[in-house]
Design a protein around this motif. Structure first.
Motif, mmCIF file in Angstrom:
data_model
loop_
_atom_site.group_PDB
_atom_site.id
_atom_site.type_symbol
_atom_site.label_atom_id
_atom_site.label_comp_id
_atom_site.label_asym_id
_atom_site.label_seq_id
_atom_site.Cartn_x
_atom_site.Cartn_y
_atom_site.Cartn_z
ATOM 1 N N ASP A 1 36.564 22.208 25.888
ATOM 2 C CA ASP A 1 37.519 21.640 26.825
ATOM 3 C C ASP A 1 38.481 20.696 26.131
ATOM 4 O O ASP A 1 39.056 19.804 26.733
ATOM 5 N N ASN A 2 38.660 20.914 24.843
ATOM 6 C CA ASN A 2 39.495 20.045 24.036
ATOM 7 C C ASN A 2 40.964 20.393 24.249
ATOM 8 O O ASN A 2 41.366 21.543 24.174
ATOM 9 N N GLU A 3 41.778 19.379 24.545
ATOM 10 C CA GLU A 3 43.205 19.603 24.749
ATOM 11 C C GLU A 3 43.844 20.242 23.525
ATOM 12 O O GLU A 3 44.756 21.064 23.637
ATOM 13 N N ALA A 4 43.319 19.879 22.331
ATOM 14 C CA ALA A 4 43.877 20.452 21.107
ATOM 15 C C ALA A 4 43.679 21.958 21.071
ATOM 16 O O ALA A 4 44.540 22.698 20.586
ATOM 17 N N VAL A 5 42.527 22.416 21.572
ATOM 18 C CA VAL A 5 42.272 23.854 21.580
ATOM 19 C C VAL A 5 43.233 24.550 22.532
ATOM 20 O O VAL A 5 43.798 25.601 22.221
ATOM 21 N N GLU A 6 43.456 23.959 23.719
ATOM 22 C CA GLU A 6 44.362 24.574 24.671
ATOM 23 C C GLU A 6 45.773 24.662 24.083
ATOM 24 O O GLU A 6 46.445 25.677 24.193
ATOM 25 N N GLN A 7 46.233 23.575 23.460
ATOM 26 C CA GLN A 7 47.568 23.611 22.909
ATOM 27 C C GLN A 7 47.657 24.503 21.688
ATOM 28 O O GLN A 7 48.715 25.030 21.366
ATOM 29 N N SER A 8 46.533 24.684 20.977
ATOM 30 C CA SER A 8 46.558 25.540 19.791
ATOM 31 C C SER A 8 46.827 26.987 20.157
ATOM 32 O O SER A 8 47.248 27.777 19.322
ATOM 33 N N ARG A 9 46.600 27.331 21.436
ATOM 34 C CA ARG A 9 46.872 28.696 21.876
ATOM 35 C C ARG A 9 48.350 28.907 22.195
ATOM 36 O O ARG A 9 48.785 30.017 22.457
ATOM 37 N N GLY A 10 49.113 27.807 22.208
ATOM 38 C CA GLY A 10 50.538 27.903 22.474
ATOM 39 C C GLY A 10 51.342 27.385 21.306
ATOM 40 O O GLY A 10 50.861 27.293 20.184
ATOM 41 N N ARG A 11 52.583 26.992 21.571
ATOM 42 C CA ARG A 11 53.477 26.620 20.482
ATOM 43 C C ARG A 11 53.116 25.283 19.853
ATOM 44 O O ARG A 11 53.578 24.978 18.759
ATOM 45 N N GLY A 12 52.305 24.453 20.520
ATOM 46 C CA GLY A 12 51.991 23.137 19.993
ATOM 47 C C GLY A 12 50.901 23.105 18.961
ATOM 48 O O GLY A 12 50.613 22.059 18.402
ATOM 49 N N TRP A 13 50.323 24.264 18.624
ATOM 50 C CA TRP A 13 49.121 24.211 17.765
ATOM 51 C C TRP A 13 49.455 23.827 16.332
ATOM 52 O O TRP A 13 48.684 23.115 15.681
ATOM 53 N N LEU A 14 50.609 24.237 15.801
ATOM 54 C CA LEU A 14 50.950 23.869 14.423
ATOM 55 C C LEU A 14 51.177 22.361 14.324
ATOM 56 O O LEU A 14 50.705 21.727 13.392
ATOM 57 N N ARG A 15 51.892 21.787 15.307
ATOM 58 C CA ARG A 15 52.123 20.358 15.269
ATOM 59 C C ARG A 15 50.804 19.595 15.261
ATOM 60 O O ARG A 15 50.624 18.610 14.541
ATOM 61 N N ARG A 16 49.852 20.044 16.066
ATOM 62 C CA ARG A 16 48.573 19.334 16.133
ATOM 63 C C ARG A 16 47.778 19.498 14.843
ATOM 64 O O ARG A 16 47.113 18.583 14.395
ATOM 65 N N LEU A 17 47.820 20.687 14.252
ATOM 66 C CA LEU A 17 47.078 20.893 12.999
ATOM 67 C C LEU A 17 47.641 20.028 11.887
ATOM 68 O O LEU A 17 46.912 19.395 11.140
ATOM 69 N N LEU A 18 48.956 19.962 11.777
ATOM 70 C CA LEU A 18 49.579 19.209 10.688
ATOM 71 C C LEU A 18 49.647 17.728 10.989
ATOM 72 O O LEU A 18 49.986 16.926 10.118
ATOM 73 N N GLY A 19 49.295 17.316 12.218
ATOM 74 C CA GLY A 19 49.266 15.906 12.560
ATOM 75 C C GLY A 19 50.647 15.297 12.694
ATOM 76 O O GLY A 19 50.829 14.097 12.515
ATOM 77 N N ALA B 1 39.570 22.779 13.249
ATOM 78 C CA ALA B 1 38.720 23.469 14.212
ATOM 79 C C ALA B 1 39.439 23.643 15.540
ATOM 80 O O ALA B 1 39.329 24.692 16.194
ATOM 81 N N GLY B 2 40.198 22.635 15.959
ATOM 82 C CA GLY B 2 40.962 22.753 17.191
ATOM 83 C C GLY B 2 42.034 23.816 17.120
ATOM 84 O O GLY B 2 42.388 24.431 18.124
ATOM 85 N N ALA B 3 42.535 24.076 15.900
ATOM 86 C CA ALA B 3 43.582 25.083 15.727
ATOM 87 C C ALA B 3 43.036 26.489 15.579
ATOM 88 O O ALA B 3 43.795 27.457 15.639
ATOM 89 N N GLY B 4 41.720 26.630 15.365
ATOM 90 C CA GLY B 4 41.143 27.967 15.281
ATOM 91 C C GLY B 4 40.284 28.239 14.077
ATOM 92 O O GLY B 4 39.674 29.310 13.983
ATOM 93 N N ALA B 5 40.241 27.315 13.106
ATOM 94 C CA ALA B 5 39.307 27.485 11.990
ATOM 95 C C ALA B 5 37.884 27.251 12.476
ATOM 96 O O ALA B 5 37.662 26.597 13.506
ATOM 97 N N TRP B 6 36.913 27.791 11.754
ATOM 98 C CA TRP B 6 35.501 27.556 12.067
ATOM 99 C C TRP B 6 34.901 26.644 11.001
ATOM 100 O O TRP B 6 35.292 26.701 9.823
ATOM 101 N N LEU B 7 33.960 25.808 11.433
ATOM 102 C CA LEU B 7 33.275 24.898 10.521
ATOM 103 C C LEU B 7 31.840 25.380 10.308
ATOM 104 O O LEU B 7 31.123 25.669 11.269
ATOM 105 N N GLN B 8 31.443 25.462 9.051
ATOM 106 C CA GLN B 8 30.117 25.958 8.678
ATOM 107 C C GLN B 8 29.355 24.882 7.916
ATOM 108 O O GLN B 8 29.788 24.435 6.855
ATOM 109 N N LEU B 9 28.209 24.479 8.462
ATOM 110 C CA LEU B 9 27.341 23.520 7.787
ATOM 111 C C LEU B 9 26.279 24.251 6.970
ATOM 112 O O LEU B 9 25.898 25.377 7.283
ATOM 113 N N THR B 10 25.798 23.572 5.942
ATOM 114 C CA THR B 10 24.653 24.064 5.192
ATOM 115 C C THR B 10 23.378 23.641 5.901
ATOM 116 O O THR B 10 23.226 22.467 6.265
ATOM 117 N N ALA B 11 22.466 24.583 6.111
ATOM 118 C CA ALA B 11 21.241 24.287 6.851
ATOM 119 C C ALA B 11 20.464 23.130 6.215
ATOM 120 O O ALA B 11 19.961 22.246 6.911
#
Length: 260
Positions: free
Chosen positions: A242-260, A147-157
């Motif tokens: 306001d998640n730091e992961a979201v901010e970095q996901s917009r730059g070069r650090g987003w792949l590193r954060r997604l893959l952990g 989700a921080g990298a840009g995927a969306w999460l969908q719950l079942t009602a």
């Protein structure tokens, strides 16, 4: 809701009654999203489009005022990006968004890498019902990173109202409380335990996140998906704004954060 195409409505009568239930619940438009699951449900965009066209005609004949579009509930396959690019795997209403269903019982290898691949290709995966997966307990952070990298999460009602048990309800409430849920959906399959009911889930969500955000989950963001609006066209869920992961996901650090 499409009759006889997967594990949903088995016949036209059931499908029409499901449509009536949806309209009675206040739903005006449905995205028909049968499974694409190689070896089990060999659906593709062409077949789904034809099934939707036939069902649209049956709805009109029955006088049921429900609009239809379509996509697919797509399982993890090696050629996922190629299938999306070629149009064989349909996105939601022909947009950049598509439903991405992880396996229920076992965490798939390279899940984060698969999410990255579709994001890098310009698609936005809506990861379906993570709260219902048997392996979420040991891999919850994977979904937060996605989700921080840009995927969306969908719950079942129905998860929020206890239709899938207490364990699933607890995970749904945690995800809402942490502000990482983008969309609520019916994931309707039948007229019994998985009927096309959305209002009860919206009301349950409103008790935890407020009326405005609950409406975004069932109206605002779904409409943005069908209109192919950019993912940041509406406010993000509170836990991602306001998640730091979201901010970095917009730059070069987003792949590193997604893959952990």
């Amino acid at each position: 809701m499409l009759p006889g195409i997967d594990d949903g409505a088995p016949d036209l009568d059931t499908a029409l009654e499901m449509a009536r239930v949806a309209v009675g619940d206040g739903i005006t438009q449905v995205a028909c999203t049968p499974h694409i699951y190689p070896g089990v449900y060999e659906n593709d965009a062409q077949g789904i489009r034809k099934a939707v066209s036939r069902f649209r005609e049956r709805l009109a004949e029955a006088g049921i005022p429900l609009r239809l579009t379509f996509g697919a509930d797509t399982h993890l396959v090696p050629d996922l990006v190629e299938g999306l690019d070629s149009g064989r795997i349909p996105t939601l209403n022909g947009t950049r968004y598509f439903l991405f269903e992880p396996p229920h019982h076992v965490a798939p290898p390279r899940f984060s890498e698969s999410v990255f691949n579709v994001l890098a290709a310009g698609y936005v995966p809506l990861i379906t019902h993570p709260e219902r997966l048997r392996w979420i307990e040991d891999h919850y952070e994977l979904f937060i990173r996605a989700a921080g990298a840009g995927a969306w999460l969908q719950l079942t009602a129905g998860s929020l109202t206890g239709r899938f048990g207490r364990r699933v309800r607890r995970w749904s409430e945690r995800m809402l409380d942490e502000g990482v849920v983008h969309i609520l959906a019916t994931d309707a399959h039948n007229l019994n335990n998985r009927a096309p009911l959305l209002a009860e889930g919206r009301d349950a969500a409103a008790e935890r996140v407020g009326e405005e955000e609950a409406l975004r989950m069932v109206e605002g963001r779904p409409r943005a998906v069908l209109d192919n609006e950019p993912p940041d066209g509406l406010p993000l869920p509170e836990g991602l704004m306001d998640n730091e992961a979201v901010e970095q996901s917009r730059g070069r650090g987003w792949l590193r954060r997604l893959l952990g």
